[in-house]
Design an enzyme around this catalytic site. Structure first.
Site, short mmCIF file in Angstrom:
data_model
loop_
_atom_site.label_atom_id
_atom_site.label_comp_id
_atom_site.label_asym_id
_atom_site.label_seq_id
_atom_site.Cartn_x
_atom_site.Cartn_y
_atom_site.Cartn_z
N GLY A 1 0.77 -1.19 0.07
CA GLY A 1 0.05 0.04 -0.06
C GLY A 1 0.74 0.98 0.09
O GLY A 1 0.25 2.33 0.00
N SER B 1 -2.98 2.36 10.03
CA SER B 1 -2.59 2.56 8.71
C SER B 1 -3.86 1.39 7.79
O SER B 1 -3.39 1.33 6.56
CB SER B 1 -1.46 2.26 8.24
N TYR C 1 5.01 4.28 22.10
CA TYR C 1 4.78 4.90 20.89
C TYR C 1 4.81 6.17 21.28
O TYR C 1 3.83 6.91 21.88
CB TYR C 1 3.32 4.40 20.19
P1 FAD Z 1 4.55 -1.19 1.78
O1 FAD Z 1 4.68 0.26 2.47
O2 FAD Z 1 3.91 -1.19 0.21
O3 FAD Z 1 5.64 -1.77 1.77
C1 FAD Z 1 6.50 -2.06 2.91
C2 FAD Z 1 7.53 -3.11 2.68
O4 FAD Z 1 7.45 -4.26 2.73
C3 FAD Z 1 8.71 -2.76 1.47
O5 FAD Z 1 10.05 -3.11 1.72
C4 FAD Z 1 8.02 -3.48 0.40
O6 FAD Z 1 8.87 -3.81 -0.46
C5 FAD Z 1 7.49 -4.88 1.23
N1 FAD Z 1 6.56 -5.57 0.65
C6 FAD Z 1 5.27 -5.14 0.40
N2 FAD Z 1 4.54 -5.77 -0.06
C7 FAD Z 1 5.18 -7.14 -0.15
C8 FAD Z 1 5.12 -8.42 -0.71
N3 FAD Z 1 3.92 -8.70 -1.23
N4 FAD Z 1 6.30 -9.36 -0.78
C9 FAD Z 1 7.32 -8.84 -0.34
N5 FAD Z 1 7.64 -7.51 0.09
C10 FAD Z 1 6.70 -6.75 0.33
N6 FAD Z 1 2.37 -0.44 11.28
C11 FAD Z 1 1.80 -1.09 12.06
O7 FAD Z 1 2.31 -2.25 11.92
N7 FAD Z 1 1.03 -0.63 13.03
C12 FAD Z 1 0.41 0.44 13.05
O8 FAD Z 1 -0.44 0.69 13.52
C13 FAD Z 1 0.50 1.40 11.80
N8 FAD Z 1 0.23 2.62 11.78
C14 FAD Z 1 0.57 3.57 10.82
C15 FAD Z 1 -0.14 4.73 10.46
C16 FAD Z 1 0.31 5.64 9.76
C17 FAD Z 1 -0.25 6.89 9.51
C18 FAD Z 1 1.34 5.44 8.93
C19 FAD Z 1 1.87 6.46 7.88
C20 FAD Z 1 2.10 4.08 8.96
C21 FAD Z 1 1.68 3.31 9.89
N9 FAD Z 1 2.37 1.84 10.03
C22 FAD Z 1 1.82 1.01 11.08
C23 FAD Z 1 3.33 1.41 9.05
C24 FAD Z 1 2.86 0.71 7.79
O9 FAD Z 1 1.56 1.02 7.55
C25 FAD Z 1 3.05 -0.80 8.14
O10 FAD Z 1 4.63 -0.72 7.94
C26 FAD Z 1 2.59 -1.46 6.97
O11 FAD Z 1 2.69 -2.87 7.28
C27 FAD Z 1 3.25 -1.62 5.72
O12 FAD Z 1 2.35 -2.20 4.52
P2 FAD Z 1 2.12 -1.62 3.00
O13 FAD Z 1 1.45 -2.67 2.51
O14 FAD Z 1 1.60 -0.43 3.08
O15 FAD Z 1 3.54 -2.09 2.54
#
Ligand code: FAD
Length: 557
Positions: A138, A205, A476
């Site tokens: 995402g 998120s 946090y």
């Molecule tokens: P991305 O940001 O797209 O990718 C993250 C990493 O994972 C990258 O290295 C990417 O290459 C890898 N990746 C993604 N998909 C795959 C796949 N299918 N196979 C292999 N590698 C992959 N995190 C929490 O844990 N808890 C929270 O409460 C939380 N709250 C947040 C609130 C805000 C406002 C923000 C901005 C972030 C927050 N986060 C939180 C952080 C973030 O949402 C997490 O790290 C989330 O797990 C990332 O998921 P994504 O799908 O967006 O991954």
């Protein structure tokens, strides 16, 4: 064309939705006091997309043809918007860089495979052409887990998993659900919910992150006290690697040597592309309730959370804010509707507490969540009530909890509002044993304040405890300050580094659930020791000798 939803390229969430202060009369004075910022400062919006210095894509005709053949012409994008959206995550550094047009290297092409076989073709063709592959979920990470290395000269292929967005099946006897890796949080819960199931993973998120991203960053959700972190929820995995698919079969437990499943958890795309995750699902609970509580002090709140964590109550959420975060919550009170945490925690109640000798500046707001059958919830509430009372706290009822539950996914929009007006806000979180939490907290607040003093700025730092375990919990921290507008990143680095260093110095981890990426890599060795880093490095080198898979993340090689 692939129609996968994405967030704004320059900030959090969807276009058209933003944070407003006008309906929250106490917020402007609060922000003025906390970070010396006048909210009426005219906003400086991010650059326009067309003004960004977007580098021309570098990709051979041959590779482009092969990728097109692999996923279909509609699913290969190289327009500016798509490439920019896939460049960074949502860390403060990412956002500041985008606002400054600091984009030395961006993906040359974005591909949207539709199934695992297509992912395999993409991986194999990109690796054969010695291109770099960066899996994209995402784009919500805040650890610098996506950004291409600025010095990378090879073609960069962003692999967006957004078309892999389905619940494949549920083994209802075992509660095991197979879910495609690109499925966003709301879709997971919708598709599971249709059959009466939930996964119970709700990071802040949630709306904009995927299950593959959760696994790849070792995410943790709001209800992890009951359901576990993603590392506990994940039972099986399928991961496309160059020339092969790694299968970690869904098992309740196993003793097959070092855990391969654990190696994939937190691997940030460095070991391959996760295509499918099998998770432990649960029947949707009969009742779900969040209650608000107040404590006379942070120490009392921490002590109560610790006692709850080892009691017979097993709440889904245990969260307590320090007095500064409580003040922030109260400052977000809405004028017209009257629905706010502070209006629900009435003035009358505050007067009573003052008469009882509470220092109202030290009050700490807490939320505790309960899930299960009615009897179970009633019993848990009773146990918690006793513990809260023992530590001098009181129950303030359902209202604040409901409000928190409704508003939790809106809060992230505030960071862009502050950035538009010249203030930098970010978060850092850690986990530490109970015995070390209070000193870690004190040291971290002092370290941030020292950094603010060094910069000569008025800064704010606030904290909450969430995610309790038998041995400790996650702290946090949210921090913000008005930057100088000249070099905000170095100012940010000073504050962020002071906080991170305090974590490891005081016995905490570099991050409880935001992963390592590039943002936290400098603290990895202090966290897991040099041999630990060597093991991770060896794993990456053996599985990806050409460093084609998201290079430079976790360990800087
Ligand atoms: P991305 O940001 O797209 O990718 C993250 C990493 O994972 C990258 O290295 C990417 O290459 C890898 N990746 C993604 N998909 C795959 C796949 N299918 N196979 C292999 N590698 C992959 N995190 C929490 O844990 N808890 C929270 O409460 C939380 N709250 C947040 C609130 C805000 C406002 C923000 C901005 C972030 C927050 N986060 C939180 C952080 C973030 O949402 C997490 O790290 C989330 O797990 C990332 O998921 P994504 O799908 O967006 O991954």
């Amino acid at each position: 064309m692939a129609t996968v939803p994405h967030m704004k390229w320059w900030g959090w969430g969807v276009e058209g939705v933003s944070f407003h202060h006008e309906d929250k009369p106490k917020l402007a004075p609060f922000i003025q006091r906390a970070v010396d910022l006048d909210v009426n400062t005219p906003p400086v919006p991010p650059m326009k997309l067309e003004d960004l210095p977007i580098p021309t894509p570098t990709i051979s005709d041959e590779l482009l043809e092969e990728l097109t053949e692999a996923v279909g012409i509609d699913n290969v994008h190289s327009d500016d918007l798509d490439r920019i959206v896939h460049t960074y995550g949502k860390s403060l550094r990412d956002l500041l860089r985008l606002r400054a047009g600091d984009i030395p290297r961006i993906p040359d092409v974005v591909v949207y495979p539709g199934d695992e076989a297509e992912v395999q073709l993409v991986v194999d063709r990109a690796v054969a052409a010695n291109a770099v592959l960066i899996p994209f979920g995402g784009g919500s990470n805040i650890a610098g887990s996506l950004g291409p290395p600025p010095e990378e000269t090879r073609t960069i292929v962003s692999v967006d998993l957004g078309r892999l967005n389905r619940l494949l099946d549920i083994d209802t006897e075992s509660g095991l659900a197979r879910i495609q890796a690109g499925t966003l949080g709301p879709e997971i819960e919708r598709q599971l919910g249709e059959q009466g199931w939930t996964m119970g993973h709700f990071p802040d998120s949630f709306t904009h992150s995927t299950i593959g991203g959760w696994v790849a960053t070792r995410s943790s959700g709001m209800q992890s006290d009951k359901y576990g972190d993603i590392a506990d929820i994940t039972r099986g995995l399928r991961v496309v690697m160059p020339g092969k698919v790694l299968i970690s079969r869904p098992l309740p437990s196993t003793s097959t040597g070092p855990s391969v499943r654990e190696m994939i958890l937190g691997s940030e795309g460095r070991l391959g592309v996760i295509t499918e995750v099998t998770v432990q699902a649960h029947r949707i609970p009969e009742q779900r309730l969040i209650l608000g509580y107040l404590f006379p002090s942070w120490e009392a709140g921490l002590a109560a959370m610790q006692e709850i964590s080892t009691s017979d109550a097993h709440p889904s959420i245990t969260r307590v804010s320090d007095s500064r975060e409580t003040e922030f919550s109260f400052a977000t009170r809405k004028k017209s509707s009257g629905i706010s945490i502070s209006s629900l925690v009435s003035k009358g109640l505050m007067k009573v507490l003052e008469r009882r000798g509470w220092d109202l500046d030290a009050v700490c707001l807490s939320f505790i969540g309960y899930e299960g059958g009615t009897k179970h919830v009633r019993r848990q509430k009773a146990i918690v009530k006793d513990i809260v009372g023992k530590h001098g706290g009181i129950v303030v009822g359902k209202g604040p909890g409901q409000l928190y539950d409704q508003k939790k996914f809106d809060t992230p929009y505030i960071r862009d509002f502050l950035l538009d007006r010249g203030a930098a806000g970010d978060v850092s979180e850690t986990a530490a044993p109970w015995s070390k939490l209070k000193p870690l907290y004190d040291n971290t607040v002092a370290a941030a304040n020292k950094a603010y003093a060094q910069l000569g700025v008025t800064g704010w730092i606030m904290c909450h405890l969430s995610h309790s375990y038998h041995s400790g919990a996650c702290l946090y921290f949210t921090f913000a300050f008005r930057h100088d507008g000249v070099d905000p990143l170095s100012q940010y680095d000073l504050v962020k580094s002071a906080i991170q260093q305090s974590f490891v110095d005081c016995g905490g981890t570099l991050s409880h659930h935001h992963a390592v990426g590039t943002e936290h890599a400098a603290w990895l060795e202090q966290d897991i020791s040099a041999p630990g880093v060597h093991m991770i490095d060896g794993l990456f080198a053996a599985m990806d000798p050409g460093q084609n898979l998201n290079p430079g993340k976790i360990v800087a090689k």
